[in-house]
Design an enzyme around this catalytic site. Structure first.
Site, PDB file in Angstrom:
ATOM      1  N   GLU A   1       3.354  -8.227   7.101  1.00 44.11           N
ATOM      2  CA  GLU A   1       2.073  -8.822   6.729  1.00 44.11           C
ATOM      3  C   GLU A   1       2.146  -9.834   5.587  1.00 44.11           C
ATOM      4  O   GLU A   1       1.401  -9.740   4.605  1.00 44.11           O
ATOM      5  CB  GLU A   1       1.050  -7.728   6.398  1.00 44.11           C
ATOM      6  CG  GLU A   1       0.719  -6.856   7.590  1.00 44.11           C
ATOM      7  CD  GLU A   1      -0.463  -5.929   7.340  1.00 44.11           C
ATOM      8  OE1 GLU A   1      -0.871  -5.759   6.185  1.00 44.11           O
ATOM      9  OE2 GLU A   1      -0.988  -5.389   8.322  1.00 44.11           O
TER      10      GLU A   1
ATOM     11  N   TYR B   1      -6.662  -3.235  12.871  1.00 38.65           N
ATOM     12  CA  TYR B   1      -7.542  -2.167  12.373  1.00 38.65           C
ATOM     13  C   TYR B   1      -8.990  -2.391  12.779  1.00 38.65           C
ATOM     14  O   TYR B   1      -9.901  -2.151  11.998  1.00 38.65           O
ATOM     15  CB  TYR B   1      -7.395  -2.037  10.854  1.00 38.65           C
ATOM     16  CG  TYR B   1      -6.043  -1.439  10.485  1.00 38.65           C
ATOM     17  CD1 TYR B   1      -5.844  -0.061  10.552  1.00 38.65           C
ATOM     18  CD2 TYR B   1      -4.975  -2.245  10.109  1.00 38.65           C
ATOM     19  CE1 TYR B   1      -4.608   0.495  10.249  1.00 38.65           C
ATOM     20  CE2 TYR B   1      -3.736  -1.701   9.803  1.00 38.65           C
ATOM     21  CZ  TYR B   1      -3.565  -0.328   9.876  1.00 38.65           C
ATOM     22  OH  TYR B   1      -2.340   0.226   9.582  1.00 38.65           O
TER      23      TYR B   1
ATOM     24  N   GLU C   1       0.881  -1.312  14.069  1.00 43.84           N
ATOM     25  CA  GLU C   1       0.018  -0.438  13.261  1.00 43.84           C
ATOM     26  C   GLU C   1      -1.365  -0.419  13.882  1.00 43.84           C
ATOM     27  O   GLU C   1      -1.915  -1.466  14.238  1.00 43.84           O
ATOM     28  CB  GLU C   1      -0.112  -0.949  11.815  1.00 43.84           C
ATOM     29  CG  GLU C   1       1.114  -0.754  10.956  1.00 43.84           C
ATOM     30  CD  GLU C   1       0.889  -1.147   9.491  1.00 43.84           C
ATOM     31  OE1 GLU C   1      -0.278  -1.104   9.024  1.00 43.84           O
ATOM     32  OE2 GLU C   1       1.879  -1.504   8.837  1.00 43.84           O
TER      33      GLU C   1
ATOM     34  N   ASP D   1       0.820  -1.213   0.000  1.00 39.26           N
ATOM     35  CA  ASP D   1       0.000   0.000   0.000  1.00 39.26           C
ATOM     36  C   ASP D   1       0.859   1.271   0.000  1.00 39.26           C
ATOM     37  O   ASP D   1       0.733   2.113   0.884  1.00 39.26           O
ATOM     38  CB  ASP D   1      -0.894  -0.060   1.259  1.00 39.26           C
ATOM     39  CG  ASP D   1      -1.843   1.111   1.362  1.00 39.26           C
ATOM     40  OD1 ASP D   1      -2.353   1.565   0.325  1.00 39.26           O
ATOM     41  OD2 ASP D   1      -2.067   1.580   2.495  1.00 39.26           O
TER      42      ASP D   1
END
Ligand code: GCB
Length: 593
Positions: free
Chosen positions: A411, A466, A502, A160
């Site tokens: 990840e 998230y 994160e 990303d």
């Protein structure tokens, strides 16, 4: 490969500035053979993508060429002459005149060529550097190039951030003596109030070695002879997070009675360990506050810039951050030097991002699971490329006191069959190359405590989460419950330190709401608050690194608004409301220590 420096025996010329530049449209058959045509001018260091207005340059897939005339200083008659490229993203070839002198894979680590036999002191030569931005199933990071029906090539990748390319860091012409210091490895320890500096020096050719350790006032505090040894420093000043102290190890190579080479290295005396579910630095439990960052600014893209370097560190100091992760690739060496100098703690990450077919451009995709083993979506040599990245990263950064842990991937699809076979040798390699630092990788939410096949190898659990964003967006009650339940399960199963590497919410500066409305500044603050209350209840959590320090550019997509907006600062480094909220919390955490 030591970083080039100016010393009493070495000189250095920065080749930064405007270079001639051309995009390779397959008509440039031998671009190194003469002046580039058509020649644009491109700045070095910088990504080339956002410099030009022509979309066919920004979106180009394949080679571009940089070229300039270089004059070798006339005093370098008896010296080896080295061309050093700090980073060329992602694949590069270097020509002196029409001779290929270097080739390198991997966009974020340095390489060099000894060009002594191709150049002459006082004379000019034509230096041409080709840079290929293509990512393939065999590169780190991986990607695929496809052709559109009209023939245009398109680069796809799972990670990303925008695939910026070019000469992102400085290019140097360096001199060094024929017999020279090639490498040094320093490991420090603490024995009561005495600091121990274990050093190993490699020298090219026959020479004896002398070392001295100098304190910040310039006094010699310890000295030794031989290619390896341990220097003892009485009443050592330690390198501490937030309070750095750097000694200088001066290494001399001696032939007869002549010092033929001198090389200085900054040394911070500190220890790092994992102790149960704690992460002590110098024996004292350390709690990470800070960010996942990016090398990303407007116009320059990933080009290193010292103004942004200093300003970003100022902002980290202002907000009370004590650490960051070099997400998702090795950063410029200037950044690590500055972190050493300023006592900022670094988790140093390889460029192994996007090894995950369930994700496209940072977002989970349907169909990714068709790949039923870890490697089936990649090329046969991806693991070799990954090993090379680990080797080159540790070789470059092993002596930085700021680096307290290696992160070998971000990840990956660590729940899929074969992830354990893929990762076990990579962890082993990192530990073999550096037995002194913990090794980790960063886990994706889908690879839960029961499903992850790679966490068993990690010294520290680094988790990107998230809740309240990609899951249950807008519902902070569910977010809090989900996060707490999961962290407690990791804690219970692994009994290792956890860093949430994160967490965060996309936020458009200036969007507001009185409700829990994603994209608003209030929602970003609210989400961070909820996470923090959970962290404070789970003893194994030893760190919080918000995603991201600043907004950054990504590839285009309906889920990105001119890039990723999870920055606590905007791309031009203005604080969102979350910056003020974090400042209150982190300064309090800092004071409590
Ligand atoms: C992640 C990735 C990061 C993305 C972020 C996001 O988990 O590690 O590279 O930018 O999520 O914002 O989606």
């Amino acid at each position: 490969m030591l970083r080039p420096r100016i010393t009493s025996t070495r000189e250095l010329l920065a080749l930064d500035g405007l270079w001639d530049f051309a995009v390779d449209d397959d008509t440039l058959l031998t671009p190194w053979a003469g002046p580039l045509a058509p020649a644009l001018q491109a700045p070095v260091p910088a990504s080339y993508n956002d410099i030009f207005t022509d979309p066919s340059i920004r979106d180009h897939v394949g080679w571009v060429w940089y070229q300039r005339i270089v004059r070798v200083p006339r005093g370098w008659t008896d010296e080896r002459v080295i061309v050093r490229v700090d980073a060329a993203t992602h694949h590069s070839v270097v020509y002196v005149g029409d001779v290929l002198v270097a080739e390198h894979e991997g966009g974020y680590l340095p390489f060099e060529a000894d060009v002594t036999d191709r150049v002459a002191a006082g004379a000019e030569f034509l230096l041409t550097i080709g840079v290929d931005n293509r990512l393939t199933p065999d590169t780190i990071p991986p990607g695929t190039v496809t052709a559109r029906p009209d023939g245009r090539l398109v680069q796809d990748y799972s990670h990303d951030f925008y695939n910026y390319a070019g000469l992102h860091r400085s290019v140097w012409l360096a001199s060094r003596p024929a017999v020279h210091v090639c490498d040094v490895t320093v490991v420090t320890d603490i024995d009561g109030t005495t600091g121990l500096v274990d050093y190993t020096v490699e020298v090219s050719g026959e020479a004896s070695v002398r070392v001295r350790l100098v304190d910040e006032a310039g006094a010699v505090v310890s000295a030794g002879e031989g290619r390896a040894g341990v220097l003892r420093v009485a009443d050592a000043r330690l390198w501490r997070p937030g309070s750095a102290y750097l000694y200088r190890l001066v290494i001399e190579a001696i032939v007869g009675h002549v010092v033929v080479d001198e090389y200085p290295l900054s040394v911070g005396i500190r220890t790092v360990a994992v102790d149960g579910a704690r992460f002590p630095i110098n024996g004292e439990p350390f709690y990470f506050t800070g960010f996942g960052k990016h090398e990303d600014t407007a116009v320059r893209g990933k080009g290193h810039d010292n103004a942004y370097l200093v300003h970003d560190f100022q902002l980290m100091d202002w907000i009370g951050a004590n650490s960051f992760r070099t997400s998702h690739y090795p950063y410029a060496e200037e950044v690590l030097d500055f972190a050493d100098r300023n006592g900022i703690v670094v988790i140093d990450e390889t460029a192994a991002v996007g090894l995950n077919k369930r994700i496209e451009g940072g977002i989970a995709v349907a169909g990714g699971a068709e790949h039923n083993t870890f490697t089936s979506g990649f090329g046969p040599s991806i693991q070799d490329a990954h090993k090379r990245e680990i080797r080159e990263l540790i070789a470059r950064d092993k002596n930085h006191p700021c680096v307290v842990m290696w992160s070998i991937a971000n990840e990956p699809d660590s729940m899929i069959e074969g992830a354990d076979e893929y990762f076990e040798p990579l962890f082993a390699l990192a530990r073999e190359l550096d037995p002194t630092r913990p090794v980790t990788f960063v886990n994706l939410i889908a690879a839960s405590p029961t499903m992850c096949r790679a966490s068993q190898f990690a010294d520290v659990l680094c988790l990107n989460r998230y809740y309240g964003w990609y899951e249950d967006a807008g519902d902070l009650v569910l977010a809090e419950a989900g996060l707490e339940a999961e962290l407690r399960e990791w804690e219970h199963r692994y009994r290792r330190p956890i860093i949430v590497t994160e967490y965060g919410a996309d936020t458009i500066a200036g969007f507001h709401s009185v409700w829990d409305q994603p994209w608003t500044e209030e929602y970003q603050v609210g989400m961070l608050d909820v996470y923090h209350s959970v962290f404070d209840r789970v003893p194994a959590v030893v760190g919080e690194q918000v995603w991201n320090f600043a907004d950054f550019q990504t590839k285009s997509g309906y889920f990105r608004v001119d890039g990723n907006k999870k920055g606590v600062f905007t791309r031009d480094r203005k604080p969102k409301a979350a910056a003020h909220a974090l400042r209150t919390r982190w300064r309090e955490i800092g004071r409590a220590k």
